[in-house]
Structure formats: C-alpha cells, structure tokens
Design a protein around this motif. Structure first.
Motif, PDB file in Angstrom:
ATOM      1  N   SER A  53     -55.758  37.964 -19.665  1.00  0.00           N
ATOM      2  CA  SER A  53     -54.497  37.458 -19.118  1.00  0.00           C
ATOM      3  C   SER A  53     -53.290  37.724 -20.010  1.00  0.00           C
ATOM      4  N   ASN A  54     -53.492  38.191 -21.239  1.00  0.00           N
ATOM      5  CA  ASN A  54     -52.369  38.518 -22.127  1.00  0.00           C
ATOM      6  C   ASN A  54     -51.743  39.873 -21.814  1.00  0.00           C
ATOM      7  N   SER A  55     -52.374  40.650 -20.977  1.00  0.00           N
ATOM      8  CA  SER A  55     -51.880  41.985 -20.654  1.00  0.00           C
ATOM      9  C   SER A  55     -50.569  41.911 -19.872  1.00  0.00           C
ATOM     10  N   ARG A  56     -49.604  42.694 -20.290  1.00  0.00           N
ATOM     11  CA  ARG A  56     -48.294  42.683 -19.612  1.00  0.00           C
ATOM     12  C   ARG A  56     -48.386  43.180 -18.177  1.00  0.00           C
ATOM     13  N   TRP A  57     -49.122  44.284 -17.968  1.00  0.00           N
ATOM     14  CA  TRP A  57     -49.218  44.793 -16.595  1.00  0.00           C
ATOM     15  C   TRP A  57     -49.888  43.758 -15.699  1.00  0.00           C
ATOM     16  N   TYR A  58     -50.877  43.045 -16.213  1.00  0.00           N
ATOM     17  CA  TYR A  58     -51.573  42.026 -15.430  1.00  0.00           C
ATOM     18  C   TYR A  58     -50.612  40.897 -15.049  1.00  0.00           C
ATOM     19  N   GLN A  59     -49.855  40.429 -16.008  1.00  0.00           N
ATOM     20  CA  GLN A  59     -48.899  39.357 -15.734  1.00  0.00           C
ATOM     21  C   GLN A  59     -47.884  39.797 -14.683  1.00  0.00           C
ATOM     22  N   ALA A  60     -47.390  41.030 -14.796  1.00  0.00           N
ATOM     23  CA  ALA A  60     -46.430  41.551 -13.816  1.00  0.00           C
ATOM     24  C   ALA A  60     -47.078  41.712 -12.442  1.00  0.00           C
ATOM     25  N   ALA A  61     -48.311  42.203 -12.411  1.00  0.00           N
ATOM     26  CA  ALA A  61     -48.997  42.399 -11.131  1.00  0.00           C
ATOM     27  C   ALA A  61     -49.173  41.072 -10.391  1.00  0.00           C
ATOM     28  N   LEU A  62     -49.569  40.033 -11.109  1.00  0.00           N
ATOM     29  CA  LEU A  62     -49.752  38.738 -10.457  1.00  0.00           C
ATOM     30  C   LEU A  62     -48.426  38.116 -10.052  1.00  0.00           C
ATOM     31  N   SER A  63     -47.418  38.319 -10.863  1.00  0.00           N
ATOM     32  CA  SER A  63     -46.109  37.753 -10.566  1.00  0.00           C
ATOM     33  C   SER A  63     -45.436  38.463  -9.392  1.00  0.00           C
ATOM     34  N   GLN A  64     -45.427  39.779  -9.428  1.00  0.00           N
ATOM     35  CA  GLN A  64     -44.713  40.555  -8.414  1.00  0.00           C
ATOM     36  C   GLN A  64     -45.561  40.863  -7.180  1.00  0.00           C
ATOM     37  N   LYS A  65     -46.881  40.893  -7.365  1.00  0.00           N
ATOM     38  CA  LYS A  65     -47.840  41.121  -6.281  1.00  0.00           C
ATOM     39  C   LYS A  65     -47.759  42.503  -5.645  1.00  0.00           C
ATOM     40  N   ALA A  66     -46.990  43.412  -6.227  1.00  0.00           N
ATOM     41  CA  ALA A  66     -46.851  44.742  -5.646  1.00  0.00           C
ATOM     42  C   ALA A  66     -46.398  45.733  -6.714  1.00  0.00           C
ATOM     43  N   GLY A  67     -46.508  46.998  -6.366  1.00  0.00           N
ATOM     44  CA  GLY A  67     -46.080  48.058  -7.268  1.00  0.00           C
ATOM     45  C   GLY A  67     -46.616  49.393  -6.798  1.00  0.00           C
ATOM     46  N   ARG A  68     -46.968  50.222  -7.767  1.00  0.00           N
ATOM     47  CA  ARG A  68     -47.423  51.584  -7.476  1.00  0.00           C
ATOM     48  C   ARG A  68     -48.587  51.907  -8.403  1.00  0.00           C
ATOM     49  N   ILE A  69     -49.513  52.707  -7.873  1.00  0.00           N
ATOM     50  CA  ILE A  69     -50.548  53.281  -8.723  1.00  0.00           C
ATOM     51  C   ILE A  69     -50.538  54.789  -8.546  1.00  0.00           C
ATOM     52  N   ARG A  70     -51.032  55.472  -9.557  1.00  0.00           N
ATOM     53  CA  ARG A  70     -51.273  56.906  -9.471  1.00  0.00           C
ATOM     54  C   ARG A  70     -52.739  57.096  -9.818  1.00  0.00           C
TER      55      ARG A  70
END
Length: 124
Positions: A53-70
């Motif tokens: 849970s300390n991972s920045r991308w994880y925190q952003a993913a849960l907070s924003q609930k959306a984004g992009r993957i490649r």
C-alpha cells in the motif's frame, strides 16, 4: 463493467511489459508510467505493487480509479478496482507460474502485495 476479449487476455498473459499510469489528482493527467508485473487469472488482468500500500501508483489507482496501461505493444484506457479476496489464491498461482524463475516472486505473494491486488478492466 467492460471485459477484455480473449485475444487481448492471451497477449497480456504472455507479456512482461505492463506500464501503469493512473490519473494524477486532477483526474485528467496521466501519472508517470511505472513498469510492474501483471498476470491473467480467471479471465481478468491483475497487478500488485511490490511495496504494498506504500506504492505511489497503487495509491493513485485506488484514489482515481482510472488511467492508462501499456501492455503487449498497445495502450488501453482502464479502470482500477481492488481485487476480491476470493480470487487471491488463483492470482498467487498465476504469479508463481509466470514468474517462477524470479527471486522477486516470494515477496509478491506475501501479505503486503497480496492484500493490494488490483483488477484492471477496460474503461467503460
């Protein structure tokens, strides 16, 4: 919620190049792409943060609930949702199969990363 088609899942299962970019706080700008391990299990795409849970991308993913993957040479607009506890054993097995030769495998199936498993679906 949308689902991946079988051809995409096959390419994802073989790929070792997932880069995740959850939205930043503004909900429009993508975060810096972060390379992470991914697995396919039960017809879904999953990722885990090595640092839990300390991972920045994880925190952003849960907070924003959306984004992009490649992954597998293509970009996808996606949604992020915490994985249901009922799939965690199968996701562990997928990690053990795909990354069997890596010294980083055991930490990825321990409680910290395991408890922060994220399911990725195509954006609706």
């Amino acid at each position: 919620m949308s689902t991946w088609d079988p051809a995409q899942l096959r390419s994802f299962a073989a790929a070792d190049d997932l880069h995740i970019s959850p939205y930043r706080e503004d909900g429009r700008t993508y975060g810096t792409p972060t390379w992470i391990w991914s697995v396919v299990s039960g017809g879904d795409l999953y990722v885990r943060p090595y640092n839990g849970s300390n991972s920045r991308w994880y925190q952003a993913a849960l907070s924003q609930k959306a984004g992009r993957i490649r992954i597998a040479g293509a970009e996808h607009e996606v949604a992020f949702v915490p994985a249901d506890d009922s799939v965690l054993d199968a996701v562990d097995d997928a990690y053990r199969t795909k990354y069997a030769s890596s010294s980083y495998l055991e930490p990825m199936v321990r409680s910290g990363p395991r408890s922060t498993t994220v399911r990725i679906t195509p954006a609706a």
